[in-house]
Motif scaffolding. Structure first.
Motif, PDB file in Angstrom:
ATOM      1  N   LEU A   1       0.831  -1.204   0.000  1.00 20.05           N
ATOM      2  CA  LEU A   1       0.000   0.000   0.000  1.00 20.05           C
ATOM      3  C   LEU A   1       0.865   1.253   0.000  1.00 20.05           C
ATOM      4  N   VAL A   2       1.940   1.256   0.794  1.00 24.97           N
ATOM      5  CA  VAL A   2       2.845   2.411   0.868  1.00 24.97           C
ATOM      6  C   VAL A   2       3.455   2.704  -0.497  1.00 24.97           C
ATOM      7  N   ILE A   3       3.972   1.664  -1.155  1.00 28.83           N
ATOM      8  CA  ILE A   3       4.627   1.845  -2.458  1.00 28.83           C
ATOM      9  C   ILE A   3       3.628   2.323  -3.505  1.00 28.83           C
ATOM     10  N   ARG A   4       2.439   1.750  -3.483  1.00 29.74           N
ATOM     11  CA  ARG A   4       1.441   2.162  -4.477  1.00 29.74           C
ATOM     12  C   ARG A   4       1.068   3.634  -4.302  1.00 29.74           C
TER      13      ARG A   4
ATOM     14  N   LEU B   1      -2.623   7.198   1.885  1.00 29.75           N
ATOM     15  CA  LEU B   1      -2.155   6.096   2.725  1.00 29.75           C
ATOM     16  C   LEU B   1      -2.952   5.994   4.015  1.00 29.75           C
ATOM     17  N   PHE B   2      -3.105   7.096   4.724  1.00 28.57           N
ATOM     18  CA  PHE B   2      -3.821   7.067   6.006  1.00 28.57           C
ATOM     19  C   PHE B   2      -5.324   6.873   5.805  1.00 28.57           C
ATOM     20  N   THR B   3      -5.873   7.445   4.725  1.00 32.23           N
ATOM     21  CA  THR B   3      -7.284   7.211   4.423  1.00 32.23           C
ATOM     22  C   THR B   3      -7.532   5.726   4.169  1.00 32.23           C
ATOM     23  N   ALA B   4      -6.650   5.116   3.374  1.00 29.60           N
ATOM     24  CA  ALA B   4      -6.795   3.689   3.070  1.00 29.60           C
ATOM     25  C   ALA B   4      -6.615   2.836   4.319  1.00 29.60           C
ATOM     26  N   ALA B   5      -5.646   3.191   5.163  1.00 30.17           N
ATOM     27  CA  ALA B   5      -5.384   2.413   6.380  1.00 30.17           C
ATOM     28  C   ALA B   5      -6.602   2.429   7.303  1.00 30.17           C
ATOM     29  N   ALA B   6      -7.178   3.608   7.522  1.00 28.57           N
ATOM     30  CA  ALA B   6      -8.351   3.714   8.391  1.00 28.57           C
ATOM     31  C   ALA B   6      -9.547   2.982   7.803  1.00 28.57           C
ATOM     32  N   ASP B   7      -9.711   3.109   6.483  1.00 25.80           N
ATOM     33  CA  ASP B   7     -10.840   2.457   5.822  1.00 25.80           C
ATOM     34  C   ASP B   7     -10.707   0.933   5.872  1.00 25.80           C
ATOM     35  N   LEU B   8      -9.513   0.421   5.607  1.00 25.50           N
ATOM     36  CA  LEU B   8      -9.283  -1.026   5.634  1.00 25.50           C
ATOM     37  C   LEU B   8      -9.448  -1.580   7.046  1.00 25.50           C
ATOM     38  N   ALA B   9      -8.935  -0.849   8.029  1.00 21.12           N
ATOM     39  CA  ALA B   9      -9.063  -1.298   9.418  1.00 21.12           C
ATOM     40  C   ALA B   9     -10.524  -1.367   9.827  1.00 21.12           C
ATOM     41  N   ALA B  10     -11.309  -0.358   9.439  1.00 20.54           N
ATOM     42  CA  ALA B  10     -12.734  -0.342   9.785  1.00 20.54           C
ATOM     43  C   ALA B  10     -13.474  -1.482   9.092  1.00 20.54           C
TER      44      ALA B  10
END
Length: 412
Positions: free
Chosen positions: A246-249, A391-400
């Motif tokens: 995810l970070v690299i993308r 990155l942070f939007t995706a992380a929060a969304d995936l975690a939820a």
């Protein structure tokens, strides 16, 4: 017929690959045909201007449409994203402070003038942010004031929650139409980046950067540590799996474009499109991405901290641990008020310098140094800022999403 086939092949092509080709060709063009490269700058100006022009309209329409059509029970995850934004920015400021003490840098300060109006203090930064909330909606769109755009779009979206289906359908169609325009603009990225790189290489080269080599290394090194170590660690703690794909993308598909446009605001359409490709919730990213372009400023916090401490080291001012921590907090709050345009963070340096009793005249000279190295500093800063929004939007969304899936399994 041939041209039609050529255009079709171009639009079907891999955008990242095309951007990399434009980058390589731009470097070669700037080195071997500098005069022609400078004349080609109009293409890059057109591309950046198109992104900046369409971004405020896109954000406004998307947010109004998303909130108006929001169904009760649908989850949005803005609070955890805001927490990640603030945490990431503060941690980046700490990294910059540590790097500045590990590799102390001094500057050659000379008489210079800076024409921009820098904030007098943190109170003025917060006051400006507050006043931006109540800006005229038309002026907010015209001036790309994303705080004002967000506030008005949210209020109008809430006001239209109970509108009839026909009105909501018009809003949805408008959002889709503007999104299509954005896609067309983004497909110009390879040509825009080719022009921007060629003009930069031809005009600036790398000569001016040699005098401030260590300063550039501390800045860029801090940003790399944040992008490749700190941010992945934060994301891992959030999603509990390997964060690097995810970070690299995010760095490749958002950071590369932001590196050359040097504007978080201009990169908003790119980030919104990437969020859609990642399959994130539109109700969430339509708000978090423009908000991130305003307040998620890890790169800006690094710039403010490193350049301020360079002035401190130059003037031999002693710094204790509590003061260094206070600088990190001040840089975090100040970075949240940094403008989403090139050079925005540099104008907050006098505010940080005032913490150490450094005069505005000296701080103005530090800003000038910042503009000299901005061809690297501002590009890296914007790439870090903008890619971290996704990155942070995706992380929060995936975690939820994972939490919801676990809850459903527990019920079953």
């Amino acid at each position: 017929m041939f041209l039609q086939s050529l255009f079709a092949a171009y639009f079907r092509g891999n955008l990242v690959r095309q951007i990399l080709i434009g980058l390589v060709l731009g470097i070669a063009f700037g080195l071997f045909l500098p005069q022609a490269a400078q004349n080609s700058a109009i293409i890059g100006t057109f591309f950046t201007g198109a992104l900046k022009a369409v971004a405020p309209v896109l954000v406004f329409v998307l947010i109004v449409s998303a909130i108006a059509q929001h169904q009760s029970g649908t989850k949005v995850h803005i609070k955890p994203i805001l927490f990640l934004y603030i945490l990431g920015t503060f941690a980046a400021a700490l990294v910059a402070v540590l790097a500045s003490f590990a590799f102390p840098t001094t500057l050659t300060l000379t008489e210079s003038q800076v024409t921009q109006n820098a904030p007098a203090g943190i109170a003025q930064v917060l006051r400006t942010l507050f006043l931006n909330l109540i800006d005229n909606p038309v002026n907010a769109i015209l001036s790309a004031n994303y705080i004002g755009i967000l506030s008005w779009a949210i209020l109008l979206g809430l006001g239209l929650r109970h509108a009839n289906d026909g009105t909501k359908s018009v809003l949805s169609d408008a959002a889709q139409a503007v999104t299509n325009v954005v896609r067309w603009v983004i497909r110009l990225a390879p040509f825009g980046i080719f022009s921007l790189v060629a003009a930069t290489i031809a005009t600036t080269g790398l000569g001016e950067l040699r005098a401030y080599g260590q300063l550039v290394l501390v800045l860029v090194g801090s940003m790399l540590v944040v992008a490749l170590v700190l941010n992945p660690l934060i994301v891992f703690l959030k999603i509990r799996r390997n964060p690097y794909p995810l970070v690299i993308r995010c760095l490749v598909e958002s950071g590369v474009t932001a590196f050359f446009t040097r504007s978080s605001a201009a990169n908003v359409p790119v980030n919104l499109l990437l969020c859609k490709k990642l399959g994130l919730h539109e109700d969430t990213y339509s708000v978090s991405i423009p908000l991130g372009a305003t307040i998620n400023m890890a790169g800006a916090a690094i710039t403010i901290s490193v350049l301020t401490l360079a002035a401190v080291h130059t003037l031999n001012i002693p710094v204790d641990l509590p003061t260094a921590l206070l600088l990190s907090i001040l840089a975090t709050i100040g970075a949240c008020g940094a403008s989403g345009v090139p050079g925005g963070s540099l104008l907050l340096i006098p505010m940080a310098c005032s913490l150490f009793g450094i005069s505005n005249d000296v701080a103005a000279q530090v800003i000038t140094v910042g503009f000299i190295i901005s061809v690297v500093q501002d590009s890296c800063e914007t790439a870090l800022n903008s890619s971290t929004d996704v990155l942070f939007t995706a992380a929060a969304d995936l975690a939820a999403s994972e939490q919801q899936a676990d809850s459903r399994k527990a019920v079953v």
